[in-house]
Design an enzyme around this catalytic site. Sequence first.
Site, PDB file in Angstrom:
ATOM      1  N   HIS A 171       0.820  -1.214   0.000  1.00  0.00           N
ATOM      2  CA  HIS A 171       0.000   0.000   0.000  1.00  0.00           C
ATOM      3  C   HIS A 171       0.853   1.264   0.000  1.00  0.00           C
ATOM      4  O   HIS A 171       0.598   2.197  -0.778  1.00  0.00           O
ATOM      5  CB  HIS A 171      -0.915  -0.019   1.237  1.00  0.00           C
ATOM      6  CG  HIS A 171      -1.697   1.245   1.428  1.00  0.00           C
ATOM      7  ND1 HIS A 171      -2.830   1.525   0.691  1.00  0.00           N
ATOM      8  CD2 HIS A 171      -1.504   2.299   2.265  1.00  0.00           C
ATOM      9  CE1 HIS A 171      -3.305   2.717   1.079  1.00  0.00           C
ATOM     10  NE2 HIS A 171      -2.524   3.201   2.021  1.00  0.00           N
ATOM     11  N   VAL A 172       1.898   1.280   0.813  1.00  0.00           N
ATOM     12  CA  VAL A 172       2.697   2.507   0.932  1.00  0.00           C
ATOM     13  C   VAL A 172       3.551   2.751  -0.308  1.00  0.00           C
ATOM     14  O   VAL A 172       4.032   3.862  -0.514  1.00  0.00           O
ATOM     15  CB  VAL A 172       3.608   2.461   2.187  1.00  0.00           C
ATOM     16  CG1 VAL A 172       2.777   2.430   3.439  1.00  0.00           C
ATOM     17  CG2 VAL A 172       4.563   1.268   2.118  1.00  0.00           C
TER      18      VAL A 172
END
Length: 1293
Positions: free
Chosen positions: A1271-1272
């Site tokens: 996600h990051v």
Amino acid sequence: MSQHLPLVAAQPGIWMAEKLSELPSAWSVAHYVELTGEVDSPLLARAVVAGLAQADTLRMRFTEDNGEVWQWVDDALTFELPEIIDLRTNIDPHGTAQALMQADLQQDLRVDSGKPLVFHQLIQVADNRWYWYQRYHHLLVDGFSFPAITRQIANIYCTWLRGEPTPASPFTPFADVVEEYQQYRESEAWQRDAAFWAEQRRQLPPPASLSPAPLPGRSASADILRLKLEFTDGEFRQLATQLSGVQRTDLALALAALWLGRLCNRMDYAAGFIFMRRLGSAALTATGPVLNVLPLGIHIAAQETLPELATRLAAQLKKMRRHQRYDAEQIVRDSGRAAGDEPLFGPVLNIKVFDYQLDIPDVQAQTHTLATGPVNDLELALFPDVHGDLSIEILANKQRYDEPTLIQHAERLKMLIAQFAADPALLCGDVDIMLPGEYAQLAQLNATQVEIPETTLSALVAEQAAKTPDAPALADARYLFSYREMREQVVALANLLRERGVKPGDSVAVALPRSVFLTLALHAIVEAGAAWLPLDTGYPDDRLKMMLEDARPSLLITTDDQLPRFSDVPNLTSLCYNAPLTPQGSAPLQLSQPHHTAYIIFTSGSTGRPKGVMVGQTAIVNRLLWMQNHYPLTGEDVVAQKTPCSFDVSVWEFFWPFIAGAKLVMAEPEAHRDPLAMQQFFAEYGVTTTHFVPSMLAAFVASLTPQTARQSCATLKQVFCSGEALPADLCREWQQLTGAPLHNLYGPTEAAVDVSWYPAFGEELAQVRGSSVPIGYPVWNTGLRILDAMMHPVPPGVAGDLYLTGIQLAQGYLGRPDLTASRFIADPFAPGERMYRTGDVARWLDNGAVEYLGRSDDQLKIRGQRIELGEIDRVMQALPDVEQAVTHACVINQAAATGGDARQLVGYLVSQSGLPLDTSALQAQLRETLPPHMVPVVLLQLPQLPLSANGKLDRKALPLPELKAQAPGRAPKAGSETIIAAAFSSLLGCDVQDADADFFALGGHSLLAMKLAAQLSRQVARQVTPGQVMVASTVAKLATIIDAEEDSTRRMGFETILPLREGNGPTLFCFHPASGFAWQFSVLSRYLDPQWSIIGIQSPRPNGPMQTAANLDEVCEAHLATLLEQQPHGPYYLLGYSLGGTLAQGIAARLRARGEQVAFLGLLDTWPPETQNWQEKEANGLDPEVLAEINREREAFLAAQQGSTSTELFTTIEGNYADAVRLLTTAHSVPFDGKATLFVAERTLQEGMSPERAWSPWIAELDIYRQDCAHVDIISPGTFEKIGPIIRATLNR
């Protein structure tokens, strides 16, 4: 305080290079002297201090004042005793000492770093062994004065050992050098030198490099490979003895020059040569940096000997030495360019005759170089010693060279010396640079001999038809023929052709649209023993007429509607064919022979008249049999015929399926230009095999979504590309979307379609390091040769001209025996065989594949923007009344050419009518067609373009435009605008009376921007930065920034609206994640087309929506209001990451409720709040997994700021992330009735989570692109290499 002195000689270039560089210690020079013997270390330490004090440049201080840099000797500065470090008890004294020295060199050692610019250490590594480490900043010393200082320190030490007083300083004050330099600048000698170097510059050949990467103007690196070669085996000494009439230094230089030329495959090139610039000057005994690197034009004649080359180079250098005081940077400025714009030369040659020997009683001293400053490409230091041997140190930029390649190059230099030692009369063009074993390696790569049957296309097809008579063979939208039916039609038409007078060996022209009848016509022509001549009906009539006049076909097959186009072609018999014929059996006529011409395809000609390439039956049979062996088709395969028949790639489409029992399906005419039509075509017929030109593959990929890729490409088993260089990134995008294996093929029309192959998928694609896929390995019975200008094979990694050999070569050019003889030449390596010169430049890769490097072009970079001058030329040439056009990059304002990137684009036009051109109107038209950085700032009309003696465009003779301020528009207002306009005028040398006058369009550049900022800072009593000048370069824009409230200016980038890029088209609005900031979306600028504006919508603190809102709906309403202020009506384009995606979806739903169009909604790993456990589970405890992911996102954002986060920013980010958690606990989604594009981070996808199910209640239609990332990382530049092109393609639909 001592007298303030300007920077002189090499100093200004070093100062500016360091200012422009991000390298922290690149301009440090260092070495250590290995001392073996008894050393009095405390005495040596005191001698160091005494010796340093005698060199005044080592006590220099530097300051910048009003844009000017000054230096002065700080008489109060004293040097501390160097530290004495004892490593004798260390496990690895040598390694530890090396680590200590390297650690010192890895510090920030810029001139303004606060670190000492002079540093010495004495490191003891054994009882009688010391490393004396010395490091200086390059502004203080150069390669000549560095060892001179070391010798003086050693002299002081030895004098003290004898009990004698300190010897006097041998060094001249640097002020004397400065004064002499300033006098020289005002002298007639300077004028003579300027004229000399102007002429040298005009005659200078282009620079060369051993690296295949383009040679940049400024890419110096302190990350350097060092390779020391010791030629102590006597071969150089033997050669020097045999050539006693040639100085050893001249001989060493000639060897190096020849070695470089042969490895670059350039017999004429520009190198750099280091001149001391000291003889007969005060600088002879001064310690400052005055060495000068000047361009040396090297011209090597293949028929000359090494001593002849050495003698000629020596005479050339003798002439140059008389003018060696002239600055290299000034040579560049004089030519209308700026240092760093483009390279003046490539590798740098340096003959080092400096005395590195230290005479210390009972102590052996050996100097080891650690750092000599940055290297742009390659440097060769030549050390002829007193014993007659030669040492060479090679310094290479690690960004451009790897160690194994460099070692191989060094081996070739050793081999070069050995050959000349064995035969001093050897000619420069005959020397061999191939290493032992490389000839065998290349022979093995070209060992492609495979025995093929002596047969023809028609025989192969008839043979297959007999095996599978009832299998489907040929289809289009109206007809489907089995193999038997197809053969019956072919034989019937072949007999009809014979009735019309077609004989074996004739040619038959074909002007038919794409349908089954086109395929049947080509097969019938071959069946009748003739060659087909395809005519593209999209060509102009005159061009088609020229082709028919040259080929004189015995018949034209066409349609009723096309026939009138050929009515004025004399003696042309025609046949209209658009319906099936009555079958006459399918027995082969057996009229075609292996030696017959199979087809004639016309290509463009340099004279303006197309030339016909004749390809024989055996050539194309070899090609098809290889293809069937390498990429086998079966009866289950369906091949698409979509390539125009005038393009030779179509040949295998028309015939390959029918020798393998496969089915050929014909696309509708012009469907190949329509990606959506091709999607439908592939899906309807279940196509398994097809071809794309890379540019069309890019268009097709851009048209695909994951859903349409599954629907239209599911049956594809193999896809082929040829016709252009195949971009590796495009292959990766294709692989991700479809998974269908992609293959790169290469070959000119003159060699039966394709002669080489390379996989463009899977492991082979993953290993591609260049921007395009290699053209690969030779096909059966075909050879690839890469030769230099003397027709010698070049080693792996060396660029050369690509030649083709073997069975697939064309028979020649139709009716052009002269052209055939010049392009199809005798193969010097295979008596009796031919060889075709492609005109392409290529090199062998380590894996044996061939990499295409392109041809010569007009590409360049200006301030990081890549520009194709030829593209601008073509657009200009299409302007009204323009007969000729050429673009040139030059410095418009010579007064402003004081360094930095000062170039601008200038367009030169020749009128067709001879009347004056309205250049303002033409420039406006260019702006409608070209991106801003490609629009020339000036259009200059010339009566004719200047030509060189050989008739080519002489770019160096193009006149500089006369500098004029823009015609006055709005006059500057009183106050800041008036002050800024006056500053523009004084610095640029022209009267600026327009508030919209642009600093850079009038000749300003980055270095001059520093002076402007300094001047304005004094005048407006507020700090003005060069960065502000860069982003607001007109009088009015800069005044707006200066007049803005201080807090507003300070907070640029921290407001609700973040303008990331301004274009003249639609706007993409990017919504912040939980950090509240949209900075991360700046990566989009790399991928979106120039017309797109990009605006970030943020939530700063205090009083941002995230802080003040009670719930997420209120944040959406606040951002909606901001959005409507920027753009009152649609269509809207929205993108959001994480929380920003939630906001974007909510705002999209609200816009639809207002009746507005949302054309694009992009979500970067965003999930509906309903799918996350934001509700309180226990006593005020949120879901730990969700909180952990939010915390990882926060940490990633902070880490991305690379330590630049202020306390205020840190507090803002922390507060926003806390608010995000608060707002999401009560958030709910609103249904959006449109389409969204979702990018999913697969590595952090919760188990069991389905994006389709999660979003189905809230989004009507969803395209999903899964990314192999967390996600990051989905917003990272690396992931955006995949996401960016998809967003671009989606926005452009």
